[in-house]
Write a protein that holds these residues in place. Structure first.
Motif, PDB file in Angstrom:
ATOM      1  N   HIS A 237       0.849  -1.194   0.000  1.00  0.00           N
ATOM      2  CA  HIS A 237       0.000   0.000   0.000  1.00  0.00           C
ATOM      3  C   HIS A 237       0.882   1.241   0.000  1.00  0.00           C
ATOM      4  N   LEU A 238       0.466   2.270  -0.710  1.00  0.00           N
ATOM      5  CA  LEU A 238       1.275   3.478  -0.840  1.00  0.00           C
ATOM      6  C   LEU A 238       0.851   4.539   0.169  1.00  0.00           C
ATOM      7  N   TYR A 239       1.847   5.322   0.629  1.00  0.00           N
ATOM      8  CA  TYR A 239       1.632   6.425   1.574  1.00  0.00           C
ATOM      9  C   TYR A 239       2.382   7.651   1.075  1.00  0.00           C
ATOM     10  N   TYR A 240       1.830   8.821   1.376  1.00  0.00           N
ATOM     11  CA  TYR A 240       2.371  10.077   0.856  1.00  0.00           C
ATOM     12  C   TYR A 240       1.744  11.201   1.672  1.00  0.00           C
ATOM     13  N   ASN A 241       1.816  12.420   1.249  1.00  0.00           N
ATOM     14  CA  ASN A 241       1.152  13.527   1.937  1.00  0.00           C
ATOM     15  C   ASN A 241       1.146  14.736   1.007  1.00  0.00           C
ATOM     16  N   ASN A 242       0.572  15.828   1.460  1.00  0.00           N
ATOM     17  CA  ASN A 242       0.821  17.121   0.824  1.00  0.00           C
ATOM     18  C   ASN A 242       1.338  18.054   1.910  1.00  0.00           C
ATOM     19  N   ASN A 243       1.675  19.269   1.560  1.00  0.00           N
ATOM     20  CA  ASN A 243       2.425  20.092   2.518  1.00  0.00           C
ATOM     21  C   ASN A 243       1.680  20.371   3.820  1.00  0.00           C
ATOM     22  N   SER A 244       0.361  20.302   3.810  1.00  0.00           N
ATOM     23  CA  SER A 244      -0.384  20.603   5.033  1.00  0.00           C
ATOM     24  C   SER A 244      -1.025  19.372   5.668  1.00  0.00           C
ATOM     25  N   GLN A 245      -0.735  18.189   5.132  1.00  0.00           N
ATOM     26  CA  GLN A 245      -1.329  16.958   5.652  1.00  0.00           C
ATOM     27  C   GLN A 245      -0.245  16.040   6.206  1.00  0.00           C
ATOM     28  N   ASN A 246      -0.450  15.545   7.385  1.00  0.00           N
ATOM     29  CA  ASN A 246       0.505  14.663   8.049  1.00  0.00           C
ATOM     30  C   ASN A 246       0.809  13.431   7.196  1.00  0.00           C
ATOM     31  N   LEU A 247      -0.187  12.566   6.991  1.00  0.00           N
ATOM     32  CA  LEU A 247       0.040  11.337   6.244  1.00  0.00           C
ATOM     33  C   LEU A 247      -1.247  10.909   5.547  1.00  0.00           C
ATOM     34  N   LEU A 248      -1.129  10.653   4.247  1.00  0.00           N
ATOM     35  CA  LEU A 248      -2.223  10.171   3.422  1.00  0.00           C
ATOM     36  C   LEU A 248      -1.856   8.791   2.885  1.00  0.00           C
ATOM     37  N   GLY A 249      -2.845   8.050   2.402  1.00  0.00           N
ATOM     38  CA  GLY A 249      -2.515   6.732   1.867  1.00  0.00           C
ATOM     39  C   GLY A 249      -3.668   6.101   1.122  1.00  0.00           C
ATOM     40  N   ASP A 250      -3.379   4.931   0.552  1.00  0.00           N
ATOM     41  CA  ASP A 250      -4.360   4.162  -0.214  1.00  0.00           C
ATOM     42  C   ASP A 250      -4.717   2.895   0.552  1.00  0.00           C
ATOM     43  N   TYR A 251      -6.004   2.538   0.544  1.00  0.00           N
ATOM     44  CA  TYR A 251      -6.438   1.295   1.165  1.00  0.00           C
ATOM     45  C   TYR A 251      -6.291   0.113   0.210  1.00  0.00           C
ATOM     46  N   PHE A 252      -6.293   0.412  -1.096  1.00  0.00           N
ATOM     47  CA  PHE A 252      -6.286  -0.650  -2.088  1.00  0.00           C
ATOM     48  C   PHE A 252      -5.026  -0.585  -2.949  1.00  0.00           C
ATOM     49  N   ASN A 276      -4.625  14.092  12.227  1.00  0.00           N
ATOM     50  CA  ASN A 276      -4.122  15.124  13.132  1.00  0.00           C
ATOM     51  C   ASN A 276      -2.862  15.762  12.544  1.00  0.00           C
ATOM     52  N   ASN A 277      -2.931  17.049  12.224  1.00  0.00           N
ATOM     53  CA  ASN A 277      -1.820  17.750  11.585  1.00  0.00           C
ATOM     54  C   ASN A 277      -1.048  18.656  12.544  1.00  0.00           C
ATOM     55  N   LYS A 278      -1.268  18.509  13.833  1.00  0.00           N
ATOM     56  CA  LYS A 278      -0.589  19.343  14.823  1.00  0.00           C
ATOM     57  C   LYS A 278       0.896  19.014  14.876  1.00  0.00           C
ATOM     58  N   VAL A 279       1.711  20.057  15.042  1.00  0.00           N
ATOM     59  CA  VAL A 279       3.154  19.853  15.207  1.00  0.00           C
ATOM     60  C   VAL A 279       3.629  20.564  16.466  1.00  0.00           C
ATOM     61  N   TYR A 280       4.767  20.117  16.988  1.00  0.00           N
ATOM     62  CA  TYR A 280       5.298  20.645  18.247  1.00  0.00           C
ATOM     63  C   TYR A 280       6.780  21.000  18.080  1.00  0.00           C
ATOM     64  N   PRO A 281       7.062  22.145  17.466  1.00  0.00           N
ATOM     65  CA  PRO A 281       8.467  22.545  17.295  1.00  0.00           C
ATOM     66  C   PRO A 281       9.149  22.745  18.645  1.00  0.00           C
ATOM     67  N   ASN A 305       0.498  23.805  12.859  1.00  0.00           N
ATOM     68  CA  ASN A 305       0.172  22.634  12.047  1.00  0.00           C
ATOM     69  C   ASN A 305       1.147  22.506  10.883  1.00  0.00           C
ATOM     70  N   PHE A 306       1.202  21.310  10.327  1.00  0.00           N
ATOM     71  CA  PHE A 306       2.060  21.079   9.172  1.00  0.00           C
ATOM     72  C   PHE A 306       1.844  22.150   8.104  1.00  0.00           C
ATOM     73  N   THR A 307       2.935  22.640   7.558  1.00  0.00           N
ATOM     74  CA  THR A 307       2.847  23.543   6.417  1.00  0.00           C
ATOM     75  C   THR A 307       3.827  23.145   5.315  1.00  0.00           C
ATOM     76  N   ALA A 308       4.741  22.217   5.629  1.00  0.00           N
ATOM     77  CA  ALA A 308       5.720  21.770   4.619  1.00  0.00           C
ATOM     78  C   ALA A 308       6.038  20.289   4.810  1.00  0.00           C
ATOM     79  N   ALA A 309       5.000  19.488   5.078  1.00  0.00           N
ATOM     80  CA  ALA A 309       5.222  18.047   5.259  1.00  0.00           C
ATOM     81  C   ALA A 309       5.955  17.492   4.049  1.00  0.00           C
ATOM     82  N   ALA A 335       9.563  23.411  10.366  1.00  0.00           N
ATOM     83  CA  ALA A 335       9.527  23.424  11.837  1.00  0.00           C
ATOM     84  C   ALA A 335      10.671  22.621  12.428  1.00  0.00           C
ATOM     85  N   ASN A 336      11.582  22.136  11.583  1.00  0.00           N
ATOM     86  CA  ASN A 336      12.819  21.485  12.043  1.00  0.00           C
ATOM     87  C   ASN A 336      12.532  20.262  12.913  1.00  0.00           C
TER      88      ASN A 336
END
Length: 772
Positions: A237-252, A276-281, A305-309, A335-336
Motif C-alpha cells: 500500500h502506498l503512503y504520501y502527503n501534501n504540505n499541510s497533511q501529516n500522512l495520506l494513503g491508499d487502502y487498495f 491530526n496535523n498538529k506539530v510541536y516545534p 500545524n504542518f505547512t511543509a510536510a 519546523a525542524n
C-alpha cells in the motif's frame, strides 16, 4: 554519457576550503542520544540570529525520543543539498543533489546545470561515509532516482531518463518520458520513483507509473497522489502527503480504479491515514511563509500545524522493536522536526494517530535543520536527508513576510551544505546487510525481517532474471510459516513472468486477508482470454461467501473481465452491487469501471437494487452529472491556443489544488468552475491571484474551510519576475474554461491593480474583498 565535470570540481574545492577546518568527519562517534542532550531552553533562542553550524554543532541542537540516538553518516563536503537517496546492494548511497534550488529569494540561477547524482561509500566500514564519486553531473534541479536492472532512472524536469551503467559509469542514456513533469514549479512536480512490491515504479505528485519490460518502458495512469515523497508498507500500500497533511494513503492496490474520468475521487484512495496535523516545534518558527497569519503560529511563535510536510516513510526495519512496526515518520522541515505516527489496520481501512502529544520524535533548535526525506535501510536504521538550508520556500509563493525573515537572519547563504543522519536504538548495534549475487541466498532474503532487504532481494532476482529459482520460488509461495516470504515469492514470480493462474486463484482462496488481498491484486497480471472464466468463478465465490474485505477488489477487477466478456463483467457488477448496495467503497469501485456506461448500468441495476438512496445509486448519479456537465465545457485545446501562457500557468500553479476539471481537489482547493469568484468581479479575482486568499470562503453557497480545503491560497504577485501579461492570460483562461464564460482580463487591468496593491504583504480575506 557523463556530463561536464568542471562545475563539480569547482564546488568540491570550494566546500573543502570552506569547511575542512571545522567539519572533518572522523568516526561514528558523532551522536546525539536523547532530549537530555538538547541545548538551552527555548527562551535562550535568539530570533535575530540563525548561524550556520557544522554538522557536529547542529547535532547538539537536536532532541530525540528516549531510547534512541542519532548518528552522522555524511555531511559536506562529501554531500550537498541532498533531496533523494537510495541504497544499493553493497549499502552504498546514491544521492540526488539539488544544488541549484533557490540560490536566493528570487531564484537567481535555478536553471544552472549544477545538480548531481553522486555515489557515497563507507570504505573503512566505520559507519561514516568517506568516499564520493560523481556518477552524473550538470543536471538542472534533479529530484528522484530509481535503480533498476543495469542502470538508474533519473528525474530531471521535464524528462525521465534511464542511464545504463557499467562499473558505476554511464555508457548510454535513454529518454523514458519527455513529459515526466508536465508544468509545475519545483515544489509541484512529480518525484519519488518508488519501486513498489507489485514491480511498478510509482511517483508522488503524479498520475503515472512506470515499468521496464524487456527493452520497452510501460507507462500507465494511476490515481493522483501526494506532493513530495512516497513510500509503501509491507503489503504494497502506498503512503504520501501534501504540505499541510501529516500522512495520506491508499487502502487498495495502487494500480486499480483510476479509469473513470466522470468520477471525482474513489473511496479508499488519497485517504487521511493520520488526520491530526498538529506539530510541536522545539523552537519558535517565525520563518514560515504565512507566519503573519492568525493561528499559523501560536503565542510562542511556534508553528501550529504542518505547512511543509515532506518525504514520509513507513518504518519496515528490524532494529527498532515491535512497538515501531507499521509506524509512519514524517519530516516537517519548516519546523525542524520529524513526527512519529502509530498506524493500525481494520480490514482494508488504515488509520493512525500521533505517537506523542506535545512533543516530537525528533526536533531541533537549529533553524537550518531541514529534514526533507526519510528512508528505510539495509541496517534497519531510519535515515534522514537534511537539506541544511535557510531557504526552502520556492520563489513562486515566497511572501514578503518570509523574505523579511530570511533577510533578518541571513538565511540565504551558504548553499553548499547537506547532512545525512541515521537513527538507531541506544545500546543496539546496527549491522549492514549486503546483498549477495548468489540466487539461493537472495531467495532466502525474501523472508528477511527487514523490509528493505526483502524488497531488494525481490528486485535483484527479477533484474538478474534468475529463472532457475522458479521451482523454489513456487515452493516458497506455497509455504505457510513466513507469510511475507510467500508474498514476496509470488511477486517475484510475477516480475519474472512465471506467475500462474492456479497460483493466483489459490492465493485468492487463502484465509489470511493480507495474502488474499495480494492474490486479488495479482489478477490483472495473469488475466487473459483463456482463464477469465475461472477467475470470474473465484470472484463469484467470494461474493457468495460474503467476503466483505474482498468486495471492493471484485468491483475493480470486473474491468479486466469486461475486456474479455462484457456480459459476464456486467453480471458480476450487478451481483456485487446487489450484495453491497450501501457500501461506499464497493460503489466507487464499481463506478470506476463504468466510464460513459453509468446510465445504462443504472437501468440494469434497477431491478435488483430498488433503493435509489443506496450508495451505488448515489455514486452513479454523481458520475452521470459530471459527464453531463463536461459536455457543456468549452474545448480546452481551443483555449490553450488562445491563451498559451495562461494555460501553462494554470497547469503549473493552479491545477494541483483546483483540479484539471476546475471542480476543486479534496483537502486542497475549492472549485473554479462556475465559481462567482472567477466569473464575477475582475478586481477581486486579480487581487486574489496576485496576493492570495485566506479562508474560509463561500463558493456557490457552500462554505469551504479546513480541513475540506487548505486554509490559505498563495498568491503569485509576490514574484516580481511574473509578467502581468501571463497573469492576465491565466485569469482569462480560467474565466473562459469549463462552463465559465466571463470577459477576458487585460494586461493593463492586471498592471493597474498590481500597482495599486504595491507593498501588500498578506493575503486577502473574503470579508476584506467584500468590503466588510
Amino acid at each position: 554519457m557523463k556530463r561536464l565535470r568542471y562545475p563539480v570540481l569547482f564546488l568540491t574545492l570550494s566546500f573543502t576550503l570552506f569547511y575542512c577546518k571545522t567539519n572533518k568527519q572522523t568516526s561514528s562517534s558523532s551522536t546525539i542520544t536523547s532530549a537530555s542532550d538538547t541545548p538551552a531552553p527555548e527562551k535562550a533562542v535568539d530570533l535575530s540570529k540563525s548561524p550556520f553550524l557544522t554538522a557536529e554543532e547542529s547535532m547538539k541542537r537536536i532532541a530525540i525520543a528516549d531510547g534512541f540516538e542519532i548518528k552522522l553518516v555524511a555531511s559536506e563536503p562529501l554531500v550537498s543539498t541532498p533531496v533523494a537517496m537510495l541504497f544499493d546492494d553493497q549499502a552504498r548511497m546514491w544521492v540526488v543533489e539539488m544544488t541549484g534550488y533557490m540560490p536566493d529569494t528570487i531564484g537567481t540561477g535555478e536553471d544552472v546545470p549544477n545538480g548531481n547524482i553522486v555515489l557515497l561509500d563507507d570504505k573503512n566500514k566505520d559507519g561514516v561515509y568517506d568516499d564520493r564519486k560523481v556518477i552524473i553531473d550538470s543536471l538542472v534541479l534533479p529530484r528522484a532516482i530509481c535503480l533498476i536492472e543495469n542502470g538508474i532512472l533519473v528525474a530531471e524536469p521535464t524528462n525521465l531518463w534511464f542511464y545504463e551503467l557499467k562499473n558505476d559509469k554511464v555508457v548510454k542514456r535513454e529518454l523514458v518520458d519527455p513529459q515526466y513533469t508536465e508544468g509545475g514549479n519545483v515544489e509541484h512536480q512529480p518525484n519519488g520513483l518508488l519501486r513498489a512490491m507489485d514491480n511498478w515504479i510509482y511517483n508522488a505528485k503524479s498520475t503515472k507509473r512506470y515499468r521496464k519490460q524487456g527493452n520497452k518502458w510501460l507507462i500507465e495512469s494511476t490515481h493522483f497522489r501526494g506532493q513530495w515523497g512516497i513510500c509503501q508498507d509491507n503489503y504494497g500500500h502506498l503512503y504520501y502527503n501534501n504540505n499541510s497533511q501529516n500522512l495520506l494513503g491508499d487502502y487498495f492496490s495502487p494500480g486499480l480504479g483510476a479509469w473513470n474520468k466522470n468520477q471525482r475521487g474513489v473511496a479508499g484512495f488519497n485517504e487521511k491515514t493520520v488526520a491530526n496535523n498538529k506539530v510541536y516545534p522545539l523552537r519558535p518558527t517565525p520563518g514560515v511563509n504565512r507566519g503573519y497569519m492568525k493561528n499559523v503560529l501560536n503565542d510562542s511563535l511556534k508553528l501550529n500545524n504542518f505547512t511543509a510536510a515532506a518525504g514520509p516513510v513507513i518504518y519496515r526495519g528490524d532494529l527498532f522493536g515491535k512497538d515501531f512496526d507499521f509506524n509512519g515518520f514524517v519530516p516537517e522541515p519548516s519546523a525542524n522536526l520529524i513526527k512519529r505516527n502509530i498506524i493500525r489496520e481494520n480490514g482494508y481501512v488504515v488509520k493512525g494517530e500521533q505517537a506523542y502529544k506535545g512533543k516530537e520524535f525528533i526536533a531541533s533548535t537549529d533553524e537550518r535543520f531541514r529534514p526533507v526525506s526519510l528512508y528505510n535501510a539495509p541496517d534497519g536504521a531510519l535515515y534522514i536527508l537534511d537539506m541544511y538550508r535557510g531557504i526552502i520556500q520556492h520563489k513562486t509563493y515566497l511572501t514578503p513576510y518570509l523574505k523579511g525573515e530570511i533577510g533578518k537572519r541571513g538565511l540565504t547563504q551558504p548553499l553548499s551544505a547537506g547532512r545525512i543522519y541515521k537513527v538507531v536504538p541506544k545500546n543496539k548495534t546496527s549491522a549492514v546487510v549486503t546483498l549477495p549475487d548468489s540466487p539461493q541466498q537472495l531467495l532466502k532474503l525474501l523472508g528477511h525481517a527487514n523490509g528493505w532487504i526483502r524488497d531488494k532481494a525481490q528486485q535483484n532476482i527479477i533484474d538478474r532474471k534468475y529463472l532457475q529459482l522458479v521451482p523454489e520460488l513456487k515452493a516458497a509461495a506455497a509455504q505457510t510459516d513466513n507469510e511475507l516470504l510467500a508474498l514476496h515469492a509470488l511477486w517475484t514470480l510475477e516480475g519474472l513472468g512465471k506467475l500462474t493462474t492456479d497460483e493466483v486463484i489459490t492465493t485468492i482462496g487463502k484465509q489470511s486477508w493480507h495474502t488474499r488481498m495480494q492474490g486479488l491484486s495479482m489478477v490483472p497480471s495473469v488475466m487473459d482470454a483463456t482463464n477469465h472464466s475461472r477467475i470470474t468463478a473465484s470472484l463469484d465465490k467470494l461474493i457468495d461467501t460474503k467476503d466483505t474485505l474482498a468486495a471492493p477488489y471484485i468491483g475493480f477487477l470486473a474491468k479486466y473481465i469486461q475486456e474479455f466478456d462484457q456480459r459476464e463483467g456486467k453480471r458480476l457488477l450487478v451481483k456485487l452491487a446487489s450484495a453491497y448496495p450501501k457500501n461506499g467503497y464497493v460503489a466507487d469501485a464499481i463506478v470506476s469501471t463504468l466510464q460513459d456506461q453509468e446510465e445504462q448500468f443504472t437501468h440494469e441495476l434497477s431491478a435488483s437494487v430498488k433503493d435509489t438512496t443506496s450508495s451505488i445509486h448515489r455514486q452513479l448519479r454523481k458520475a452521470i452529472a459530471t459527464a453531463n456537465n463536461a459536455k457543456a465545457n468549452r474545448n480546452p485545446e481551443v483555449l490553450k491556443k488562445q491563451f498559451p501562457k495562461g494555460e501553462a500557468l494554470f497547469t503549473s500553479i493552479c491545477q494541483t489544488c483546483h483540479g484539471a476539471d476546475g471542480n476543486g481537489v479534496k483537502s486542497l482547493g475549492p472549485p473554479l468552475n462556475q465559481s462567482e469568484w472567477v466569473t464575477g468581479s475582475k478586481d477581486k479575482l486579480i487581487s486574489i491571484v496576485l496576493f492570495g486568499l485566506t479562508g474560509p470562503v463561500k463558493v456557490n453557497g457552500h462554505l469551504y474551510q479546513t480541513p475540506e480545503v487548505s486554509g490559505d491560497m498563495p498568491g503569485i504577485g509576490y514574484d516580481k519576475d511574473m509578467p502581468n501579461e501571463d497573469i492576465a492570460q491565466l485569469l482569462s483562461y480560467i474565466r473562459k474554461s469549463w462552463r465559465n464564460n466571463a470577459e477576458t482580463v487585460s494586461t493593463i487591468e492586471v498592471s493597474k491593480k498590481r500597482t495599486q496593491l504595491s507593498g501588500r504583504e498578506k493575503a486577502f480575506t473574503e470579508a476584506e474583498l467584500n468590503g466588510r
